[in-house]
Design an enzyme around this catalytic site. Structure first.
Site, PDB file in Angstrom:
ATOM      1  CB  VAL A  52      -5.381  -1.171  10.820  1.00  0.00           C
ATOM      2  CG1 VAL A  52      -6.345  -0.197  11.484  1.00  0.00           C
ATOM      3  CG2 VAL A  52      -4.018  -0.535  10.684  1.00  0.00           C
ATOM      4  N   GLY A  68       0.102  -4.204   7.035  1.00  0.00           N
ATOM      5  CA  GLY A  68       1.359  -3.809   6.420  1.00  0.00           C
ATOM      6  C   GLY A  68       2.511  -4.417   7.180  1.00  0.00           C
ATOM      7  N   GLY A  69       3.689  -3.908   6.908  1.00  0.00           N
ATOM      8  CA  GLY A  69       4.874  -4.464   7.519  1.00  0.00           C
ATOM      9  C   GLY A  69       4.850  -4.394   9.033  1.00  0.00           C
ATOM     10  N   GLY A 118       2.188  -4.726  10.974  1.00  0.00           N
ATOM     11  CA  GLY A 118       1.119  -5.502  11.597  1.00  0.00           C
ATOM     12  C   GLY A 118      -0.213  -5.141  10.963  1.00  0.00           C
ATOM     13  N   GLY A 154      -6.846  -3.175   7.426  1.00  0.00           N
ATOM     14  CA  GLY A 154      -5.614  -2.766   6.774  1.00  0.00           C
ATOM     15  C   GLY A 154      -4.473  -3.553   7.371  1.00  0.00           C
ATOM     16  CG  ASP A 167       4.064   8.700   4.622  1.00  0.00           C
ATOM     17  OD1 ASP A 167       4.234   8.860   3.398  1.00  0.00           O
ATOM     18  OD2 ASP A 167       3.800   7.592   5.131  1.00  0.00           O
TER      19      ASP A 167
END
Ligand SMILES: *[C@@H]1O[C@H](CO)[C@@H](O)[C@H](O)[C@H]1NC(C)=O
Ligand SMILES: *[C@@H]1O[C@H](CO)[C@@H](O)[C@H](O)[C@H]1NC(C)=O
Ligand SMILES: *[C@@H]1O[C@H](CO)[C@@H](O)[C@H](O)[C@H]1NC(C)=O
Ligand SMILES: *[C@@H]1O[C@H](CO)[C@@H](O)[C@H](O)[C@H]1NC(C)=O
Ligand SMILES: *[C@@H]1O[C@H](CO)[C@@H](O)[C@H](O)[C@H]1NC(C)=O
Ligand SMILES: *[C@@H]1O[C@H](CO)[C@@H](O)[C@H](O)[C@H]1NC(C)=O
Ligand SMILES: *[C@@H]1O[C@H](CO)[C@@H](O)[C@H](O)[C@H]1NC(C)=O
Ligand SMILES: *[C@@H]1O[C@H](CO)[C@@H](O)[C@H](O)[C@H]1NC(C)=O
Length: 890
Positions: free
Chosen positions: A535, A530-531, A533, A528, A646
């Site tokens: 996973v 995203g913004g 960094g 994974g 979230d």
């Protein structure tokens, strides 16, 4: 110090093999650089002059010049060393090649030349897309033989030429320097010689991670040894002109073992698996074994050590052949192989592998050596008789060894030059030397400490700022102390950043451990991103535990806050329905969190836009119950309520037993204590955010309840929370579901896969519960404890229906009607235990390896029915933590 790189000039062999070699190369080019006419070298090979060569560019005479060495060491031969081509500018040789992996060898003799000083020359060399040498100095890389630097060196590479008909070898002089080379050799090799893409993939030593060597990989030869025998020169190789060196300089310690000799009275029986070109017979005839005393053998390792560069993957090929007459059967000589102190093979048995005496066999191992600050490291190869096996001889054996370094993922093989001896004067008294070293240590220590101090002050400052902001915009400030997380009571007493990290509550990893776990954060392990960094999936504790490793990009400031929040919260929370934090790493300013690995990925990955099979309704209910319990624990189970902020289907993860776990606490806030709400900037994911929170900027637990209601509808309808292209009233799932619920048409939007499976009463209960969660006004929404209860009730209704059906005739259609009347309310809730263990839990065989999809064959049996799904459902490991992929969602 012993350096291991190729040192020899061509060894003229006395024991010539005679007759033709097993392999005749299709490409074989020997270029005598700087020479003006073709010549034959001492060992009888033909070298081409490179003056006006068809391989050189047309401008070759202006970009380069030919030169002669000003002296000849006794150890170097006339050809190719006495002439060199010197490059003033970038210079490309272009060789025609057939497809395949090619040996590419460079010959260097770094001395004074006419018009050029080869000892101070720095340059880079590329071969097609691979950077082979970078700012390379031949004189700094001369190997040491018998404590003396050798005069010349050969660098051997294997370069892939699969998609091109040309191999372009370019010399790039470093600034203020010229480049040179004495000889270039290009030799082809048999197909699948070292890399067999058809065969089973290799597994990293010490990790249960499989590895296919990519097609486009270039290699550098680190070592090639004729173990237990003398050096075998290139003309005695099997046609590829490899040199096999004596292994004695690499044997560690006094335990050199024993080199049994049967002279040349052994016929090596090459096989289909080990064809005659793999290695010359002499490699297999000679070997090194342990001594004749089992007692002693059990207490020592036959060990070789090599100096290698860190940050690379290595391929080790071990050659074996039992030639001693006594060893003819399996189980006679059984041993363990350790590479870098990790077990590469237990109970190795050469006869078992090869099928008999005098039949050679080779085994390949791949090892990743993470960079740990130092660019050089020692690679250990150790053999030890197996303990548990009652083998006849407590002994081990090795006949040959090849070690290759693989290019990094950017295609580069470049390594720094070895440090020149910093202290050239051997007459310096040792005391003086020590002092010098000591002061260097001091300097480094001071530098490191002041760096740390600055860092910790900076961290404190950030945290201080954050706390101040919290005080400003909420009443939450009161609660800080009760969390025991007051890192900086005042700036003056704050000396270290370490105190705020809960190493007493969870494990602190070193960056080295995590680099090892992810093979230096190799892209193939990304599950994974995203913004903040990436996973990664990784294996820790010697490959026994799979974990998810979230590495924050140092540039992400939001990431820093989220890192802190998540660490503070998760390290204190323990619940079966919350993803557990195993540890963290803050070495060198890294921000890394290590979680338990969730094999089945996110809930969303089992609902829609997926190749996973549709989940049965009961399982969906169990998952919802689990997630609801996790959320209930956050809201009410801990001292101070925590608002997740979230909740969405990608933040609910599933482990191999389908237990749902709530994850991603990066946005979480402490809930209200003295006020009814917390005022904050609205954060969350589109489609899930509580409209009330949005309107009034006030955060309560009911905001989580709203988001969870959206998840419930997602589970029921198997669609996204927002689908922009739809008619206006259908875009937002929560709103659309409420409309349908009010109209009594909810069943129309239920996931078609659930048709006939979901009992009408259960649907009614579930629908009403979900609808109540997404009401506009927070006070009208249930508490999470009510949600848990409501879901458990819905599950009981469903189970009762299925039981009823089972007792009846059992027709699929019958279930629907009959069940709605008989819904016993008093039922045992044993099946609702968060979905931890149900009958069908173990029926799914599932494995993820090498970051690849793997097949799963599953049988899902509901009560009285059994559905077999063997349709090769592909489950992507990337799906785990997939919320990080769509980071725009926030
Ligand atoms: C040589 O090649 C390097 C790398 O491709 C490039 O940066 C450099 O400008 C080139 N030099 C000349 C003189 O063309
Ligand atoms: C090349 O290496 C030398 C010595 O290792 C160093 O002094 C020089 O700065 C390097 N040049 C480049 C361009 O990296
Ligand atoms: C090698 O160089 C030739 C001529 O400079 C060029 O046409 C060719 O594309 C190059 N091949 C590769 C693989 O770089
Ligand atoms: C060579 O091997 C053969 C059988 O393989 C044996 O009869 C003979 O004695 C051996 N010779 C020597 C010198 O060991
Ligand atoms: C092997 O180990 C010995 C003893 O520790 C050491 O002197 C030698 O330098 C090592 N060789 C390599 C190549 O690391
Ligand atoms: C042999 O090497 C392995 C791996 O490094 C080590 O675990 C073992 O203790 C060693 N055995 C002896 C007898 O030194
Ligand atoms: C492996 O074991 C040797 C001793 O046998 C030790 O010197 C070395 O540091 C160990 N290497 C690693 C990577 O643990
Ligand atoms: C070697 O480099 C190529 C790119 O040139 C890359 O595709 C390949 O994955 C690299 N090999 C390894 C083992 O990383």
């Amino acid at each position: 110090m012993l350096r291991f790189i190729f040192y020899l000039h061509l060894l003229v062999s006395v024991t010539s093999a005679g007759g033709s070699a097993p392999y005749t190369p299709t490409d074989s080019i020997l270029l005598d650089c700087g020479a003006s006419s073709n010549t034959e070298s001492e060992d009888g090979r033909d070298w081409l002059a490179d003056e006006r060569s068809k391989f050189a560019p047309s401008n070759s005479e202006s970009a380069s010049f030919a030169s002669r060495a000003s002296r000849q060491d006794h150890s170097v031969t006339q050809v190719p060393y006495m002439t060199a081509r010197v490059f003033r500018n970038n210079f490309t040789y272009s060789f025609p090649v057939s497809p395949g992996l090619k040996f590419l060898r460079f010959y260097f003799y770094p001395v004074q030349y006419s018009g050029f000083d080869g000892t101070t020359s720095f340059f880079s060399v590329t071969a097609n897309n691979h950077l082979l040498l970078k700012n390379f100095s031949a004189s700094l890389n001369l190997p040491v033989v018998d404590d003396q630097p050798a005069a010349s060196l050969i660098k051997e590479f294997m370069v892939p030429c699969f998609e091109t008909e040309k191999l372009n070898v370019t010399f790039l002089p470093s600034p203020y320097s010229w480049a040179f080379v004495n000889g270039i050799e290009l030799v082809s090799m048999p197909k699948n010689m070292y890399v067999n893409h058809q065969e089973n993939s290799l597994t990293f030593v010490g990790h249960k991670v499989s590895f296919d060597i990519p097609h486009a990989t270039a290699f550098e030869t680190v070592s090639r040894l004729n173990v237990g025998g003398a050096t075998v020169g290139s003309v005695d190789d099997t046609g590829m002109f490899r040199t096999w060196f004596d292994d004695t300089p690499y044997i560690f310690g006094a335990a050199v073992g024993y080199t049994p000799s049967r002279g040349n009275n052994v016929t090596i029986k090459y096989s289909e698996d080990t064809p005659s070109y793999i290695a010359p017979a002499i490699i297999y005839t000679t070997s090194r074994t342990m001594i004749d005393d089992p007692q002693i053998n059990m207490n020592f390792n036959l060990t070789w050590n090599f100096s290698i560069d860190t940050g690379f993957t290595y391929l080790l090929r071990l050659h074996f052949c039992e030639t001693q007459l006594e060893v003819t059967e399996e189980g006679q000589r059984v041993f363990d192989i350790f590479i870098n102190n990790q077990t590469a093979e237990l109970n190795a048995d050469v006869i078992h592998w090869s099928g008999g005496n005098s039949i050679p066999v080779c085994r390949d191992y791949v090892l990743f050596v993470p960079s740990e600050g130092q660019s050089k490291q020692t690679l250990w190869l150790a053999l030890h008789p197996s303990k548990d096996v009652g083998s006849k001889f407590a002994d081990s054996i090795l006949n040959g060894l090849e070690i290759f370094r693989l290019n990094k993922s950017d295609g580069s093989l470049a390594v720094p030059n070895p440090q020149p001896e910093s202290d050239p004067s051997p007459t310096l008294p040792s005391v003086g030397r020590k002092k010098k070293k000591y002061s260097l240590v001091m300097v480094i220590t001071i530098a490191v400490f002041s760096g740390l101090l600055a860092l910790s002050l900076f961290l404190c400052f950030l945290i201080y700022k954050r706390k101040v902001r919290r005080v400003k915009d909420s009443a939450a400030s009161v609660q800080k102390s009760s969390w025991g997380q007051v890192p900086c009571p005042s700036n003056s007493t704050c000396t270290t950043s370490v105190s705020l990290l809960p190493s007493d509550l969870c494990r602190r990893f070193s960056i080295i451990e995590l680099k090892e776990a992810t093979l230096n954060f190799d892209d193939q392990f990304i599950i994974g991103s995203g913004g903040f960094g990436n996973v990664y999936r990784g294996c820790i504790d010697g490959g026994t535990t799979t974990v998810a490793i979230k590495r924050l990009d140092s540039s992400s400031r939001q990431g820093f806050r989220e890192f802190q929040t998540e660490l503070e919260l998760l390290s204190k929370l323990r619940h079966v329905n919350l993803v557990s934090l195993i540890g963290f790493c803050d070495d060198h300013g890294e921000m890394i969190l290590v979680y338990e690995y969730m094999h089945r990925g996110t809930l969303r990955d089992h609902l829609y836009k997926t190749k996973n099979p549709p989940l049965p309704w009961k399982r969906r209910l169990e998952i919802c119950i689990g997630a609801a319990r996790g959320l209930q624990y956050l809201h009410a189970g801990v001292k101070h309520p925590i608002i997740h902020r979230d909740i969405k289907s990608t933040n609910i993860l599933l482990d191999e037993n389908w237990v749902a776990k709530v994850s991603d606490f990066g946005l979480s806030r402490l809930g209200p204590m003295f006020q009814s709400h917390v005022t904050t900037v609205v954060k969350g994911s589109i489609g899930y955010v509580d409209p009330e929170y949005y309107r009034r900027q006030q955060l309560t637990e009911k905001s989580d309840v709203y988001s969870f209601g959206v998840v419930l509808f997602e589970v029921l309808c198997a669609r996204q929370s927002m689908i922009p292209g739809l008619p206006k009233d259908q875009v937002n799932l929560a709103r659309w579901a409420r409309v349908c619920h009010a109209r009594g048409t909810l069943e129309n939007i239920v996931d078609p896969n659930l048709m006939g499976e979901i009992s009408p009463l259960c649907l009614e209960k579930f629908g009403a519960l979900a609808e109540s969660c997404v009401r506009d006004v927070g006070t009208e929404r249930p508490m999470m404890s009510d949600v848990v209860w409501g879901l458990e009730f819905a599950l009981q209704v469903q189970e009762a229906t299925e039981r009823d059906m089972d007792m009846g005739a059992g027709g699929d259609e019958a279930m629907v009607i009959r069940s709605s009347q008989t819904s016993p309310l008093v039922l045992k809730a044993e099946g609702a235990g968060g979905g931890t263990t149900t009958d069908d839990d173990n029926e799914e065989l599932f494995s993820v390896s090498g970051g690849k999809a793997s097949e799963s064959r599953s049988t899902i049996s509901s009560v009285g029915r059994s559905v077999s799904r063997g349709d090769g459902d592909r489950i992507k490991s990337e799906s785990v933590f997939s919320e990080f992929m769509n980071h725009n969602g926030r």
